[in-house]
Design a protein around this motif. Structure first.
Motif, PDB file in Angstrom:
ATOM      1  N   GLY A  44       0.793  -1.228   0.000  1.00  0.00           N
ATOM      2  CA  GLY A  44       0.000   0.000   0.000  1.00  0.00           C
ATOM      3  C   GLY A  44       0.820   1.270   0.000  1.00  0.00           C
ATOM      4  N   LEU A  45       1.883   1.303  -0.808  1.00  0.00           N
ATOM      5  CA  LEU A  45       2.717   2.505  -0.875  1.00  0.00           C
ATOM      6  C   LEU A  45       1.924   3.677  -1.444  1.00  0.00           C
ATOM      7  N   THR A  46       2.264   4.867  -1.000  1.00  0.00           N
ATOM      8  CA  THR A  46       1.662   6.072  -1.551  1.00  0.00           C
ATOM      9  C   THR A  46       2.416   6.472  -2.821  1.00  0.00           C
ATOM     10  N   TYR A  47       1.867   7.436  -3.553  1.00  0.00           N
ATOM     11  CA  TYR A  47       2.523   7.891  -4.782  1.00  0.00           C
ATOM     12  C   TYR A  47       3.914   8.467  -4.508  1.00  0.00           C
ATOM     13  N   PRO A  48       4.085   9.338  -3.498  1.00  0.00           N
ATOM     14  CA  PRO A  48       5.450   9.828  -3.224  1.00  0.00           C
ATOM     15  C   PRO A  48       6.426   8.704  -2.871  1.00  0.00           C
ATOM     16  N   GLN A  49       5.954   7.697  -2.150  1.00  0.00           N
ATOM     17  CA  GLN A  49       6.820   6.561  -1.828  1.00  0.00           C
ATOM     18  C   GLN A  49       7.190   5.781  -3.084  1.00  0.00           C
ATOM     19  N   LEU A  50       6.240   5.653  -4.008  1.00  0.00           N
ATOM     20  CA  LEU A  50       6.499   4.967  -5.271  1.00  0.00           C
ATOM     21  C   LEU A  50       7.553   5.717  -6.091  1.00  0.00           C
ATOM     22  N   VAL A  51       7.425   7.033  -6.156  1.00  0.00           N
ATOM     23  CA  VAL A  51       8.395   7.848  -6.883  1.00  0.00           C
ATOM     24  C   VAL A  51       9.770   7.754  -6.217  1.00  0.00           C
ATOM     25  N   ALA A  52       9.795   7.839  -4.894  1.00  0.00           N
ATOM     26  CA  ALA A  52      11.074   7.748  -4.176  1.00  0.00           C
ATOM     27  C   ALA A  52      11.729   6.391  -4.392  1.00  0.00           C
ATOM     28  N   SER A  53      10.933   5.321  -4.425  1.00  0.00           N
ATOM     29  CA  SER A  53      11.526   3.991  -4.641  1.00  0.00           C
ATOM     30  C   SER A  53      12.124   3.882  -6.038  1.00  0.00           C
ATOM     31  N   GLY A  54      11.466   4.479  -7.027  1.00  0.00           N
ATOM     32  CA  GLY A  54      12.025   4.493  -8.379  1.00  0.00           C
ATOM     33  C   GLY A  54      13.328   5.279  -8.450  1.00  0.00           C
ATOM     34  N   LEU A  55      13.380   6.405  -7.764  1.00  0.00           N
ATOM     35  CA  LEU A  55      14.609   7.213  -7.746  1.00  0.00           C
ATOM     36  C   LEU A  55      15.741   6.476  -7.028  1.00  0.00           C
ATOM     37  N   TRP A  56      15.430   5.857  -5.893  1.00  0.00           N
ATOM     38  CA  TRP A  56      16.456   5.096  -5.172  1.00  0.00           C
ATOM     39  C   TRP A  56      16.940   3.909  -5.997  1.00  0.00           C
ATOM     40  N   LEU A  57      16.017   3.243  -6.661  1.00  0.00           N
ATOM     41  CA  LEU A  57      16.395   2.101  -7.491  1.00  0.00           C
ATOM     42  C   LEU A  57      17.322   2.547  -8.621  1.00  0.00           C
ATOM     43  N   GLY A  58      16.977   3.655  -9.277  1.00  0.00           N
ATOM     44  CA  GLY A  58      17.837   4.187 -10.334  1.00  0.00           C
ATOM     45  C   GLY A  58      19.205   4.592  -9.818  1.00  0.00           C
ATOM     46  N   ALA A  59      19.232   5.224  -8.649  1.00  0.00           N
ATOM     47  CA  ALA A  59      20.514   5.630  -8.064  1.00  0.00           C
ATOM     48  C   ALA A  59      21.370   4.419  -7.714  1.00  0.00           C
ATOM     49  N   MET A  60      20.751   3.394  -7.172  1.00  0.00           N
ATOM     50  CA  MET A  60      21.508   2.189  -6.815  1.00  0.00           C
ATOM     51  C   MET A  60      22.039   1.482  -8.059  1.00  0.00           C
ATOM     52  N   PHE A  61      21.218   1.395  -9.108  1.00  0.00           N
ATOM     53  CA  PHE A  61      21.691   0.772 -10.352  1.00  0.00           C
ATOM     54  C   PHE A  61      22.846   1.563 -10.949  1.00  0.00           C
ATOM     55  N   THR A  62      22.755   2.885 -10.892  1.00  0.00           N
ATOM     56  CA  THR A  62      23.846   3.709 -11.404  1.00  0.00           C
ATOM     57  C   THR A  62      25.119   3.481 -10.594  1.00  0.00           C
ATOM     58  N   LEU A  63      24.995   3.464  -9.290  1.00  0.00           N
ATOM     59  CA  LEU A  63      26.145   3.258  -8.413  1.00  0.00           C
ATOM     60  C   LEU A  63      26.739   1.859  -8.603  1.00  0.00           C
ATOM     61  N   LEU A  64      25.898   0.835  -8.565  1.00  0.00           N
ATOM     62  CA  LEU A  64      26.390  -0.532  -8.704  1.00  0.00           C
ATOM     63  C   LEU A  64      26.968  -0.797 -10.094  1.00  0.00           C
ATOM     64  N   GLY A  65      26.293  -0.296 -11.116  1.00  0.00           N
ATOM     65  CA  GLY A  65      26.781  -0.507 -12.475  1.00  0.00           C
ATOM     66  C   GLY A  65      28.044   0.276 -12.768  1.00  0.00           C
ATOM     67  N   GLY A  66      28.106   1.506 -12.273  1.00  0.00           N
ATOM     68  CA  GLY A  66      29.281   2.339 -12.518  1.00  0.00           C
ATOM     69  C   GLY A  66      30.512   1.887 -11.767  1.00  0.00           C
ATOM     70  N   SER A  67      30.318   1.254 -10.623  1.00  0.00           N
ATOM     71  CA  SER A  67      31.467   0.834  -9.819  1.00  0.00           C
ATOM     72  C   SER A  67      31.923  -0.596 -10.113  1.00  0.00           C
ATOM     73  N   GLY A  68      31.141  -1.325 -10.901  1.00  0.00           N
ATOM     74  CA  GLY A  68      31.490  -2.711 -11.190  1.00  0.00           C
ATOM     75  C   GLY A  68      31.089  -3.671 -10.083  1.00  0.00           C
ATOM     76  N   SER A  69      30.297  -3.198  -9.138  1.00  0.00           N
ATOM     77  CA  SER A  69      29.903  -4.015  -7.998  1.00  0.00           C
ATOM     78  C   SER A  69      28.910  -5.114  -8.366  1.00  0.00           C
TER      79      SER A  69
END
Length: 152
Positions: free
Chosen positions: A103-128
Motif C-alpha cells: 500500500g505505498l503512496t505515490y510519493p513513496q512509489l516515486v522515491a523507490s524508483g529514484l532510489w532504485l535508479g541511483a543504486m543501479f547507477t552506483l552498482l553498475g558504474g562501480s562494477g559491484s
C-alpha cells in the motif's frame, strides 16, 4: 606508414559514431521490425500495461497514468539510443509488487524508483554488480524472487 584496413576503420567508426548516427541505427525500420524486436516489445508491453492498470486502480488519481506511460516510453527511447540496449523493466515489476501489497503512496512509489535508479547507477558504474553476482548464490536470488512472487 600502414593504413588501417577497411574493416578496422569501419569498427572504429561504429565505436565512435555520434548520437544522431546511433539514433538512426537504433530506430531504423529494418532493425525495429525484426521478429525478435517486435516480440520483445510486445512482451514488455504485456507486462508493463498490467502494472500501470493495477497501480492506477489502487492509487486512483494520485498516479498520473498518462505521464507515467509517456515518460516510460521516452526513457526507453533515450536509453536505447544512448546505450543501444533495451531498458529492462523487471526491477520496476518488483517496485509495483511491493507498492500493491504494502500500500505505498505515490510519493513513496516515486522515491523507490529514484532510489532504485541511483543504486543501479552506483552498482553498475562501480562494477559491484559482477562482484555481487559472484558472492551471492543463485539459490538466494531465486528464493527472493519466489518470495516476492508469492506475496503478490
Amino acid at each position: 606508414q600502414l593504413l588501417p584496413s577497411r574493416s578496422a576503420r569501419a569498427m572504429d567508426d561504429s565505436l565512435d559514431d555520434g548520437l544522431l548516427a546511433r539514433c538512426r541505427r537504433v530506430l531504423s525500420p529494418r532493425r525495429m521490425l525484426q521478429r525478435g524486436e517486435v516480440s520483445g516489445a510486445l512482451g514488455d508491453l504485456g507486462t508493463f500495461l498490467p502494472d500501470v492498470v493495477a497501480l492506477s486502480s489502487v492509487m486512483g488519481s494520485a498516479l498520473p497514468a498518462a505521464s507515467f506511460v509517456f515518460f516510460s516510453g521516452l526513457w526507453n527511447l533515450v536509453s536505447g539510443c544512448l546505450f543501444d540496449l533495451p531498458l529492462p523493466i523487471q526491477p520496476m515489476h518488483t517496485v509495483v509488487a511491493v507498492a500493491l501489497t504494502e500500500g505505498l503512496t505515490y510519493p513513496q512509489l516515486v522515491a523507490s524508483g529514484l532510489w532504485l535508479g541511483a543504486m543501479f547507477t552506483l552498482l553498475g558504474g562501480s562494477g559491484s554488480v559482477e562482484r555481487a553476482r559472484r558472492c551471492i548464490p543463485v539459490c538466494v536470488v531465486r528464493g527472493l524472487q519466489l518470495g516476492l512472487g508469492l506475496k503478490v
